[in-house]
Design a protein around this motif. Structure first.
Motif, PDB file in Angstrom:
ATOM      1  N   VAL A 271       0.837  -1.205   0.000  1.00  0.00           N
ATOM      2  CA  VAL A 271       0.000   0.000   0.000  1.00  0.00           C
ATOM      3  C   VAL A 271       0.870   1.253   0.000  1.00  0.00           C
ATOM      4  O   VAL A 271       0.608   2.221  -0.729  1.00  0.00           O
ATOM      5  CB  VAL A 271      -0.950  -0.004   1.223  1.00  0.00           C
ATOM      6  N   ASN A 272       1.933   1.249   0.796  1.00  0.00           N
ATOM      7  CA  ASN A 272       2.823   2.414   0.877  1.00  0.00           C
ATOM      8  C   ASN A 272       3.551   2.658  -0.447  1.00  0.00           C
ATOM      9  O   ASN A 272       3.724   3.809  -0.870  1.00  0.00           O
ATOM     10  CB  ASN A 272       3.840   2.221   1.997  1.00  0.00           C
ATOM     11  N   VAL A 273       3.980   1.593  -1.106  1.00  0.00           N
ATOM     12  CA  VAL A 273       4.658   1.736  -2.403  1.00  0.00           C
ATOM     13  C   VAL A 273       3.712   2.354  -3.425  1.00  0.00           C
ATOM     14  O   VAL A 273       4.068   3.301  -4.141  1.00  0.00           O
ATOM     15  CB  VAL A 273       5.171   0.372  -2.901  1.00  0.00           C
ATOM     16  N   ALA A 274       2.477   1.816  -3.498  1.00  0.00           N
ATOM     17  CA  ALA A 274       1.500   2.342  -4.456  1.00  0.00           C
ATOM     18  C   ALA A 274       1.190   3.808  -4.175  1.00  0.00           C
ATOM     19  O   ALA A 274       1.071   4.618  -5.105  1.00  0.00           O
ATOM     20  CB  ALA A 274       0.222   1.511  -4.403  1.00  0.00           C
ATOM     21  N   ALA A 275       1.078   4.166  -2.892  1.00  0.00           N
ATOM     22  CA  ALA A 275       0.760   5.551  -2.522  1.00  0.00           C
ATOM     23  C   ALA A 275       1.895   6.507  -2.902  1.00  0.00           C
ATOM     24  O   ALA A 275       1.646   7.620  -3.395  1.00  0.00           O
ATOM     25  CB  ALA A 275       0.476   5.634  -1.026  1.00  0.00           C
ATOM     26  N   GLU A 276       3.144   6.088  -2.688  1.00  0.00           N
ATOM     27  CA  GLU A 276       4.287   6.938  -3.028  1.00  0.00           C
ATOM     28  C   GLU A 276       4.382   7.157  -4.539  1.00  0.00           C
ATOM     29  O   GLU A 276       4.654   8.266  -5.004  1.00  0.00           O
ATOM     30  CB  GLU A 276       5.582   6.307  -2.509  1.00  0.00           C
ATOM     31  N   ILE A 277       4.144   6.103  -5.306  1.00  0.00           N
ATOM     32  CA  ILE A 277       4.185   6.238  -6.768  1.00  0.00           C
ATOM     33  C   ILE A 277       3.068   7.145  -7.254  1.00  0.00           C
ATOM     34  O   ILE A 277       3.276   8.025  -8.094  1.00  0.00           O
ATOM     35  CB  ILE A 277       4.081   4.851  -7.434  1.00  0.00           C
ATOM     36  N   LYS A 278       1.874   6.970  -6.701  1.00  0.00           N
ATOM     37  CA  LYS A 278       0.719   7.775  -7.119  1.00  0.00           C
ATOM     38  C   LYS A 278       0.912   9.248  -6.741  1.00  0.00           C
ATOM     39  O   LYS A 278       0.495  10.145  -7.477  1.00  0.00           O
ATOM     40  CB  LYS A 278      -0.548   7.222  -6.472  1.00  0.00           C
TER      41      LYS A 278
END
Length: 465
Positions: A271-278
């Motif tokens: 979830v954290n990876v997806a949020a940082e990319i977004k």
């Protein structure tokens, strides 16, 4: 409706409106240039009329492509219909190359034969200047909308209008040359128009082919990998695969994480990876896969607990010894108390074998099988006098030991297996867990020796205030 859907719907209306406006403008300009070309006899102006006629077909195709591309994903198109826009832009490329070839052939024919008679009136020049002005404003508007909505089809239309401006200027130059006694100037201007049409077609084709063959935006994969690698818990980024899909970029990302992490922790990292990319690239959507690996910082205990968890075999009291350069591991493994010993021994042996494979053949592994009571026992509060007797014994024995203070919240229940006793106590917070555990165990042994009907004692130690 969420804010993101509102934005997408607004962009869709903007794209459709821009496409309809382009159709209307192309139709008016085609009619005007056709009249001007017929009246003047100029190949350059007639070429421009043909160019605009092709634009009408292409822009009409763009309009329908935009409408289709907005449709949601379905069973046959599970990634949506966004590539329809790129396909429409590729068809426009074919229109442009065909038109450029026609103009080229006609211009060469005129240059090789007798030059055509060119008559340019102020009306003809006026039509061309109006066309240039309209094309300029339409180019700016379409370019802005295409950039905002990332529409390949509208970007192709914007490029059309920019090439139209240059072509109209060349047509004017050809008319001026003819007026000053150089009739071949019109055919040369037509060659220039053909060149600009071909260049526009090449540029549109290059971009749309990149979209159709899933060419990732240059440098974006490295940026996404760098962002993912900076998220705590990510050990390494294994692969990044991106491809354009209309206004978005979608793809797959594989990261490695420590194999000792819980499923909840791994899910939080994703979830954290997806949020940082977004946050840094709002138009990028990736599906994240995790690969668990062993890390150098794993302790022996962590490795053993991980193996036991994978085999669904609870273990405790893990002991690790180094005996004359050889590692010896022992532990308690819990199994259903009703299970036949043969089955329980098979579970314990399988666990021992896997631990041996994890640490190497030169290791000693020993397990102790303990019964686990999986059933939910019916119970009721014991008689008050029994509870009072046990509570008094707890106070006295704890006082004699000296380390366990303030026995409280004593509960005694009767079950089919015997009495179950729960109590709380307070201890010096500076004591280690081992020291407290030894004290609680010692008190349990004393109480069970005094009360043979007790089957289980659970002592909860709290730090003394």
């Amino acid at each position: 409706m969420s804010e993101s859907f509102k934005v997408k719907d607004g962009d869709q209306q903007l794209k459709e409106g821009a496409a309809l406006a382009s159709i209307a403008v192309s139709s008016l300009m085609t009619a005007a240039k056709l009249v001007a070309g017929l009246l003047s006899g100029s190949l350059a102006v007639l070429s421009e009329a043909g160019h605009n006629l092709a634009d009408i077909g292409a822009t009409t195709l763009t309009y329908f492509a935009i409408r289709i591309a907005h449709k949601p994903a379905d069973d046959e198109h599970q990634y949506g219909h966004a590539k329809v826009e790129a396909l429409a832009a590729l068809i426009e490329t074919g229109f442009l190359f065909a038109l450029a070839a026609f103009i080229l052939v006609e211009a060469v024919r005129r240059l090789g034969g007798h030059p055509a008679e060119i008559e340019a009136s102020p009306l003809i020049f006026g039509i061309l200047f109006i066309s240039i002005t309209v094309d300029f404003f339409r180019w700016r508007r379409l370019k802005a909308i295409a950039r905002r909505t990332k529409s390949e089809a509208l970007a192709a239309d914007a490029l059309h209008f920019s090439s139209d401006m240059i072509a109209s200027l060349l047509a004017i130059a050809g008319l001026v040359a003819a007026q000053f006694g150089f009739p071949q100037g019109d055919a040369l201007a037509a060659l220039g128009v053909a060149g600009f049409v071909a260049v526009a077609g090449f540029e549109i084709g290059r971009r749309t082919i990149d979209a159709l063959v899933d060419a990732a935006p240059k440098g974006l994969a490295d940026k996404v990998a760098s962002i993912a690698a900076s998220v705590p818990g990510v050990i390494k980024v294994e692969t990044v695969r991106l491809r354009p899909a209309g206004p978005e970029v979608i793809g797959d990302l594989e990261i490695t994480v420590a194999r000792t992490l819980s499923l909840e922790k791994v899910a939080a990292i994703k979830v954290n990876v997806a949020a940082e990319i977004k946050a840094k690239h709002p138009d990028v959507s990736v599906t994240i896969a995790t690969q668990p690996i062993a890390v150098d910082s794993e302790t022996i205990l962590e490795r053993i607990l991980l193996i036991a968890a994978k085999r669904h075999a609870p273990v405790h009291h893990v002991t690790v010894q180094e005996v004359e350069g050889r590692t010896a591991i022992s532990f308690d493994v819990e199994v259903d108390g009703r299970m036949p010993l043969g089955n329980a021994h098979e579970i314990a042996s399988g666990l021992e074998d896997e631990i041996g494979r994890e640490f190497g053949s030169d290791i000693e592994v020993e397990s102790h099988i303990e019964p686990l009571e999986p059933r939910q026992l019916p119970g009721r509060d014991a008689d008050p006098d029994v509870r009072a007797e046990i509570e008094s014994a707890l106070f006295q024995r704890a006082h004699d030991q000296g380390a366990l203070l303030d026995i409280h919240n004593v509960r005694v229940r009767r079950t089919p297996s015997g009495l179950v006793v729960n109590y709380h106590c307070r201890v010096d917070p500076a004591l280690s867990v081992d020291e407290v555990h030894d004290q609680v165990d010692a008190l349990e042994r004393k109480i069970r020796a005094a009360f043979k009907t007790i089957s289980r004692i659970v002592g909860h130690a709290e730090p003394a205030r």
